[in-house]
Write an enzyme that holds these catalytic residues in place. Structure first.
Site, short mmCIF file in Angstrom:
data_model
loop_
_atom_site.label_atom_id
_atom_site.label_comp_id
_atom_site.label_asym_id
_atom_site.label_seq_id
_atom_site.Cartn_x
_atom_site.Cartn_y
_atom_site.Cartn_z
N LYS A 277 0.79 -1.20 -0.19
CA LYS A 277 0.09 -0.03 0.08
C LYS A 277 1.02 1.28 0.09
CE LYS A 277 -3.95 -1.96 2.73
NZ LYS A 277 -4.98 -1.57 1.62
N ARG A 351 -10.20 -11.68 2.18
CA ARG A 351 -11.12 -12.47 1.39
C ARG A 351 -10.42 -13.90 1.77
NH1 ARG A 351 -11.18 -9.39 -3.93
NH2 ARG A 351 -11.27 -7.83 -2.40
N1 BES Z 1 -7.95 -3.76 4.54
C1 BES Z 1 -8.04 -3.57 3.08
C2 BES Z 1 -9.39 -2.69 2.70
C3 BES Z 1 -9.68 -1.41 3.39
C4 BES Z 1 -9.34 -0.17 2.45
C5 BES Z 1 -10.00 -1.29 4.54
C6 BES Z 1 -9.32 0.95 2.98
C7 BES Z 1 -10.05 0.02 5.14
C8 BES Z 1 -9.79 1.07 4.23
C9 BES Z 1 -8.37 -4.63 1.95
O1 BES Z 1 -7.33 -5.65 2.73
C10 BES Z 1 -7.59 -4.35 0.73
O2 BES Z 1 -6.49 -3.66 0.96
N2 BES Z 1 -8.33 -4.21 -0.37
C11 BES Z 1 -8.12 -4.01 -1.61
C12 BES Z 1 -8.83 -4.83 -2.41
C13 BES Z 1 -8.10 -4.77 -3.77
C14 BES Z 1 -6.68 -5.12 -3.90
C15 BES Z 1 -8.98 -5.49 -4.90
C16 BES Z 1 -8.72 -2.48 -1.62
O3 BES Z 1 -9.74 -2.29 -1.19
O4 BES Z 1 -8.03 -1.79 -2.16
ZN ZN Z 2 -5.38 -5.53 2.00
#
Ligand code: BES
Ligand code: ZN
Ligand code: ZN
Length: 496
Positions: A277, A351
């Site tokens: 990230k 997931r």
């Molecule tokens: N923990 C994150 C989702 C999230 C994002 C929670 C912002 C709270 C605030 C999750 O594990 C994630 O990173 N999801 C990705 C999925 C994508 C790679 C398909 C996302 O939402 O960007």
């Molecule tokens: Zn994530």
């Protein structure tokens, strides 16, 4: 906080602050408000006439030493338009009143519910919102404001006849709100203070105190059970994963009754893994365990409320780190169910761990599933920080959840689960892939991925990524963890 039910006449209520609420264009002639206006010699009407009290939502008017009543102060809270007033507004009013008074060094308050609002649900809602409002995120501050506290709340405005109902509502509200604050405490912990093993220890301590059965699977047992999806996320971290399983069994279980499986995502920190990230805002990813913490809080509440159905809570806990052993995009993993997964993005890790959590809950006997997870950033795009995203595989089960959300005063909104979305996670080199191909619908493809592991078992997924954390303090709630979803699921389980 001491909480009591008060049936004394309004004039005789001795407290640091008497709290009530008024509506826009409200009238001051009848009921409790009329009485208060009379007692104070027409004070409310004068304030309204002068334009100082308008009833605008959460407008605060604090009066000192009001004549005619024993309370040291009178706090009049705006409650907006009367025809839009509901349980959610009442909660905001009560919560905001506590925070307003606490910051001004009052130590006791009496909340005067308006006529027509006097039910056990009202008492419960007031208690829940006041205890939730009292929660602060100052655990790690060394200069805590120890002189700012409210240690006594009384609920007034009910009659003697409603005392039994009111006291029942107070007791229930306290159990639920304290469980919600337990959840928020966990979510507030930074990842260096809350690793998967520490979370498991805290869960064990809670279960022991509540009298719940607990089984903590360590990395060895997780491997023996072939939970390959959970392990794939955990392998990038030096912190070992845990699978936390807590079971509530009712005193007289009926053989035909449903068994509820509650599965919560607990990524104690989500760096994204190799699909890392951006640095900006990454600190927030300590709350990526909110789904798991919510389920643990629910079990704490259920242990006290004693519903008539069995509940199995499964919380897969891990870090998502980009260590030398971390999984890499393109890796293919085998979940506990035997399904193979192509990991196209290591940041879609929630997931993966839920896949094994859901499968394990079914194996343990769950007939109805609910999972909660901070799953996708896309849910914030769809619903902002307002509604929890709801996804379901069987409408009757989902409808029950939505009705419970209404009753509990939590905003939730159902999103579609058409088969077309399922196509988007069909794998090229494995059974399924962990992100959708094509653009958009990220929250729905995420939900479909989990659903693949629920199979025919009625299942609901709550995406709480947008609602589990308040970026700014609200008048009725501190900045930080909200504990969203807990009240709805407690309502759902206790109504079965
Ligand atoms: N923990 C994150 C989702 C999230 C994002 C929670 C912002 C709270 C605030 C999750 O594990 C994630 O990173 N999801 C990705 C999925 C994508 C790679 C398909 C996302 O939402 O960007
Ligand atoms: Zn994530
Ligand atoms: Zn995550």
């Amino acid at each position: 906080m001491q909480i009591t039910f008060e049936t004394k006449p309004t004039a005789a209520l001795e407290t640091d602050a008497l709290v009530t609420y008024v509506f826009e264009n409200g009238e001051f002639a009848q009921g409790h408000i009329g009485e208060l206006d009379k007692l104070t010699g027409g004070l409310l009407r004068r304030l309204s006439k002068s334009g100082e009290v308008t009833g605008k939502s959460l407008e605060m008017t604090l009066l000192h030493a009001p004549a005619g009543i024993k309370a040291a102060r009178l706090l009049i809270v705006g409650a907006g338009k009367r025809d839009q007033f509901n349980a959610i507004t009442l909660r905001k009013v009560a919560g905001a009143a506590l925070r307003h008074l606490k910051s001004r060094s009052a130590h006791s308050m009496v909340f005067l519910a308006r006529e027509g609002d006097a039910t056990d649900e009202t008492a419960q809602a007031i208690v829940e919102s006041v205890i939730a409002a009292d929660f602060e995120t100052d655990k790690y501050k060394t200069d805590k404001k120890n002189d700012k506290f409210i240690d006594s709340l009384a609920i007034a405005g009910f009659g003697e006849r409603e005392k039994g109902a009111g006291e029942k509502g107070i007791a229930r509200g306290r159990i639920i709100a304290e469980a919600q604050n337990f959840t928020r405490d966990l979510v507030n912990e930074p990842s260096n203070k809350l690793t998967p093993s520490i979370l498991a220890e805290k869960a064990a301590a809670m279960a022991k105190e509540a009298g719940l059965a607990i089984d903590i699977l360590d990395e060895k047992r997780i491997a023996e059970l072939k939970m390959g999806a959970l392990l794939s996320v955990a392998q990038g971290s030096i912190e070992p994963p845990r699978m936390i399983v807590i079971t509530y069994t009712p005193p007289n279980p009926k053989p035909e009754a449903p068994v509820v499986g509650l599965v919560g995502k607990a990524v104690t920190f989500d760096t994204g893994g190799i699909s890392i990230k951006p640095a900006d805002g990454m600190e927030k990813m300590k709350y990526d365990m909110a789904g798991g913490a919510t389920m643990l809080g629910i079990m704490k509440a259920l242990a006290a409320l004693k519903p008539s159905v069995k509940v199995i809570c499964v919380v897969p806990a891990t870090e998502n780190m980009p260590g030398g052993r971390a999984q890499k995009p393109g890796d293919i993993q085998t979940a506990m169910s035997g399904k193979t997964i192509e990991v196209l993005n290591t940041d879609a890790e929630g997931r993966l761990i839920l896949a094994d959590g859901v499968h394990y809950a079914k194996q343990l006997g769950a007939t109805h599933l609910v999972d909660a997870a901070t799953l996708t950033g896309a849910i914030v795009v769809a619903l902002a920080n307002v509604n929890v995203g709801v996804f379901g595989s069987e409408q009757a089960w989902t409808d029950r959840l939505l009705a419970s959300a209404k009753a509990a005063g939590e905003k939730m909104w159902q999103l579609p689960m058409d088969e077309e979305y399922r196509e988007l996670i069909k794998g090229s080199f494995a059974d399924i892939q962990n992100i959708g191909s094509g653009k958009g619908g990220g929250s729905i493809t995420g939900a479909w991925f989990i659903r693949e592991f629920a199979g025919d078992t009625p299942w609901i997924h709550l995406d709480i990524a947008g609602t589990a954390w308040n970026d700014d303090a609200k008048p009725w709630l501190a900045k930080g963890p909200t504990g969203v979803g807990l009240r709805t699921l407690v309502h759902l389980v206790t109504s079965l």
